[in-house]
Design an enzyme around this catalytic site. Structure first.
Site, PDB file in Angstrom:
ATOM      1  N   CYS A 196      38.382  -8.388 -29.307  1.00 19.29           N
ATOM      2  CA  CYS A 196      37.191  -7.445 -29.527  1.00 19.29           C
ATOM      3  C   CYS A 196      36.182  -7.945 -31.029  1.00 19.29           C
ATOM      4  O   CYS A 196      36.908  -8.233 -31.939  1.00 19.29           O
ATOM      5  CB  CYS A 196      37.601  -5.857 -30.117  1.00 19.29           C
ATOM      6  SG  CYS A 196      36.558  -4.801 -30.686  1.00 19.29           S
ATOM      7  N   GLU A 197      35.212  -8.005 -30.728  1.00 20.84           N
ATOM      8  CA  GLU A 197      34.206  -8.635 -31.628  1.00 20.84           C
ATOM      9  C   GLU A 197      33.936  -7.759 -32.876  1.00 20.84           C
ATOM     10  O   GLU A 197      33.421  -7.943 -33.961  1.00 20.84           O
ATOM     11  CB  GLU A 197      32.932  -9.056 -31.178  1.00 20.84           C
ATOM     12  CG  GLU A 197      32.087  -7.845 -30.714  1.00 20.84           C
ATOM     13  CD  GLU A 197      30.605  -8.487 -30.173  1.00 20.84           C
ATOM     14  OE1 GLU A 197      29.504  -7.860 -30.318  1.00 20.84           O
ATOM     15  OE2 GLU A 197      30.589  -9.377 -29.525  1.00 20.84           O
ATOM     16  N   HIS A 198      34.262  -6.316 -32.907  1.00 20.89           N
ATOM     17  CA  HIS A 198      34.208  -5.331 -33.667  1.00 20.89           C
ATOM     18  C   HIS A 198      35.304  -5.226 -34.644  1.00 20.89           C
ATOM     19  O   HIS A 198      34.910  -5.123 -36.032  1.00 20.89           O
ATOM     20  CB  HIS A 198      34.108  -3.638 -33.103  1.00 20.89           C
ATOM     21  CG  HIS A 198      32.775  -3.790 -32.295  1.00 20.89           C
ATOM     22  ND1 HIS A 198      32.725  -3.150 -31.125  1.00 20.89           N
ATOM     23  CD2 HIS A 198      31.411  -4.197 -32.557  1.00 20.89           C
ATOM     24  CE1 HIS A 198      31.492  -3.101 -30.525  1.00 20.89           C
ATOM     25  NE2 HIS A 198      30.860  -3.868 -31.325  1.00 20.89           N
ATOM     26  N   HIS A 199      36.174  -5.444 -34.393  1.00 22.34           N
ATOM     27  CA  HIS A 199      37.542  -5.380 -35.229  1.00 22.34           C
ATOM     28  C   HIS A 199      38.434  -6.794 -35.123  1.00 22.34           C
ATOM     29  O   HIS A 199      39.583  -6.685 -35.806  1.00 22.34           O
ATOM     30  CB  HIS A 199      38.588  -4.296 -34.649  1.00 22.34           C
ATOM     31  CG  HIS A 199      37.852  -2.977 -34.972  1.00 22.34           C
ATOM     32  ND1 HIS A 199      37.370  -2.258 -33.616  1.00 22.34           N
ATOM     33  CD2 HIS A 199      37.507  -2.089 -35.802  1.00 22.34           C
ATOM     34  CE1 HIS A 199      36.682  -1.168 -33.892  1.00 22.34           C
ATOM     35  NE2 HIS A 199      36.735  -0.939 -35.258  1.00 22.34           N
TER      36      HIS A 199
ATOM     37  N   GLN B 147      34.021  -5.851 -23.792  1.00 23.27           N
ATOM     38  CA  GLN B 147      34.292  -5.917 -22.406  1.00 23.27           C
ATOM     39  C   GLN B 147      33.184  -5.794 -21.520  1.00 23.27           C
ATOM     40  O   GLN B 147      33.239  -6.390 -20.366  1.00 23.27           O
ATOM     41  CB  GLN B 147      35.033  -4.555 -22.103  1.00 23.27           C
ATOM     42  CG  GLN B 147      35.788  -4.654 -20.772  1.00 23.27           C
ATOM     43  CD  GLN B 147      36.857  -3.287 -20.470  1.00 23.27           C
ATOM     44  OE1 GLN B 147      37.327  -3.003 -21.446  1.00 23.27           O
ATOM     45  NE2 GLN B 147      36.809  -2.989 -19.335  1.00 23.27           N
TER      46      GLN B 147
ATOM     47  N   HIS C 133      42.493  -1.605 -25.181  1.00 28.51           N
ATOM     48  CA  HIS C 133      41.900  -2.231 -26.418  1.00 28.51           C
ATOM     49  C   HIS C 133      42.738  -1.730 -27.658  1.00 28.51           C
ATOM     50  O   HIS C 133      42.965  -0.593 -27.745  1.00 28.51           O
ATOM     51  CB  HIS C 133      40.441  -1.692 -26.581  1.00 28.51           C
ATOM     52  CG  HIS C 133      39.502  -2.313 -25.812  1.00 28.51           C
ATOM     53  ND1 HIS C 133      38.595  -2.989 -26.118  1.00 28.51           N
ATOM     54  CD2 HIS C 133      39.348  -1.854 -24.335  1.00 28.51           C
ATOM     55  CE1 HIS C 133      37.798  -3.269 -25.074  1.00 28.51           C
ATOM     56  NE2 HIS C 133      38.229  -2.419 -23.937  1.00 28.51           N
TER      57      HIS C 133
ATOM     58  N   CYS D 216      42.285  -1.773 -30.590  1.00 29.70           N
ATOM     59  CA  CYS D 216      41.397  -1.080 -31.678  1.00 29.70           C
ATOM     60  C   CYS D 216      41.445   0.368 -31.419  1.00 29.70           C
ATOM     61  O   CYS D 216      41.349   1.101 -32.433  1.00 29.70           O
ATOM     62  CB  CYS D 216      39.879  -1.503 -31.754  1.00 29.70           C
ATOM     63  SG  CYS D 216      39.114  -1.531 -30.402  1.00 29.70           S
TER      64      CYS D 216
END
Length: 184
Positions: free
Chosen positions: A76-79, A117, A145, A147
């Site tokens: 995941c590019e956010h976390h 995703q 996920h 996260c």
């Protein structure tokens, strides 16, 4: 290109920042392990699936092709936490098909970078349309996920489903056929 030295430096800083001793026996080699791992799991950055999908075979009929339950892992590019699950790819050939392993390699390639995703779903579909010149494609991804499971809301087992359709799959009858085949 992955810069292992920078990753090792960053890993050492993180280890120190959480209050650990970077020279503790169990952590001494951790920055190098992380650098090698990142080199592997982010190997899809800047790549495209042309090298896989250009291997094609002529066919007589353009009947539906479905490869389901292709497992994948991404970050995941956010976390920068993993998300993983299964990809289902259905396409209508345009006189040519590719080897089934090439569809799995396409999934693998696009999952090997910081990812969303939703974007992963679209990139797989767009690659099949572009490099295989398919008449249509439908991609469905089901993923968990980390996260969501191990931090924040902490909802283990929740599954996110994304879909996208191109070309002839805009037709609802084809979508329904694919969904019923995936459930088999």
């Amino acid at each position: 290109m992955i810069d292992r030295d920078k990753i090792k430096q960053a890993a050492k800083l993180i280890i120190e920042a959480i209050g650990e001793d970077v020279n503790r026996e169990g952590l001494i080699e951790t920055p190098d392990r992380i650098a090698r791992m990142y080199e592997e799991i982010f190997s899809g950055i800047g790549e495209n699936a042309e090298k896989y999908l250009s291997k094609q075979f002529t066919i007589e009929r353009d009947d539906l092709v479905l490869e389901k339950n292709i497992s994948f892992y991404s970050m995941c590019e956010h976390h920068f936490l993993p998300f993983y699950g299964k990809v289902h790819i259905a396409y209508i050939p345009n006189g040519k098909v590719t080897g089934l392993s090439k569809l799995a390699r396409t999934v693998e390639l696009y999952s090997k970078k910081p990812q969303l995703q939703e974007r992963l779903t679209e990139e797989i579909a767009d690659a099949i349309m572009k490099y295989l010149n398919a008449k249509g494609v439908m991609v469905i991804i089901e993923a968990e996920h980390m996260c969501m499971a191990m931090r924040g809301i902490k909802k283990q087992g929740s599954i996110t489903v994304t879909t996208t359709c191109r070309g002839e799959f805009v037709n609802n009858n084809l979508k329904n056929e694919v969904i019923s085949l995936i459930k088999l």
